[in-house]
Design an enzyme around this catalytic site. Sequence first.
Site, mmCIF file in Angstrom:
data_model
loop_
_atom_site.group_PDB
_atom_site.id
_atom_site.type_symbol
_atom_site.label_atom_id
_atom_site.label_comp_id
_atom_site.label_asym_id
_atom_site.label_seq_id
_atom_site.Cartn_x
_atom_site.Cartn_y
_atom_site.Cartn_z
ATOM 1 N N ASP A 134 0.842 -1.194 0.000
ATOM 2 C CA ASP A 134 0.000 0.000 0.000
ATOM 3 C C ASP A 134 0.879 1.247 0.000
ATOM 4 O O ASP A 134 2.079 1.191 0.278
ATOM 5 C CB ASP A 134 -0.893 0.033 1.243
ATOM 6 C CG ASP A 134 -1.900 -1.105 1.274
ATOM 7 O OD1 ASP A 134 -2.107 -1.741 0.222
ATOM 8 O OD2 ASP A 134 -2.474 -1.354 2.346
ATOM 9 N N ASP A 136 0.968 4.853 1.927
ATOM 10 C CA ASP A 136 0.434 5.683 3.009
ATOM 11 C C ASP A 136 0.841 7.126 2.753
ATOM 12 O O ASP A 136 2.031 7.441 2.672
ATOM 13 C CB ASP A 136 0.964 5.207 4.362
ATOM 14 C CG ASP A 136 0.486 3.804 4.695
ATOM 15 O OD1 ASP A 136 -0.730 3.565 4.614
ATOM 16 O OD2 ASP A 136 1.332 2.948 5.022
#
Length: 205
Positions: A134, A136
């Site tokens: 992912d 962030d």
Amino acid sequence: MSSTPRPHDLVWLNHASALEAIAEPWVAQQWRAALPVVVRRDVDDQARIPVGVRGMKREQRAAGWVQAHNIVRCVTPEMLVERERLLGSPFVSQPPVQAAIALTLHPWSWRWGVTGSTGYALATEIPVLHAASDLDLLIRAPQPLDREALREWLARVAQLPCRADTQVETPYGAFALNEWLRDGRALLKTSHGARLTATPWHREE
């Protein structure tokens, strides 16, 4: 250090013994002063800075404290999205880095950066990223921001080549942007705990 590090900043210490109040045994085996620790949210009556240590496994996270005078280097999330750094990264082909590069193409009216595993990889060149990582994101917002501009940010984030989450940092804590725009309120994470609020730019009375 000329200024106090803020949450999500990565800091390097002058010696391994500068890391205080660590209970987890794996830290002594895996962490060394050549690796950064991340500033977290907490308060201390000794004016120490709260930090977290990242282990080799995802679940390995340890909380500790450092004295400001033991910090020799600080890298902020904003520094990690300088285009030259992103384009020169050994992880430039990874989706999270490609996503960060895409976001730099727009002249946003606020300062922003990357945190989490992508930020750690960019700062250290340690290969903690993979194809499913992912991204962030952190927006610095000392003053309230325009909601329509934030919606445009989220629309662009939704088109990125990886999953991405955005935290907005105010003078009083940080909140999830998607939650705030969707619900009109969000959980504000502060140094004294979390609280639900519709006004994350206002101090709680």
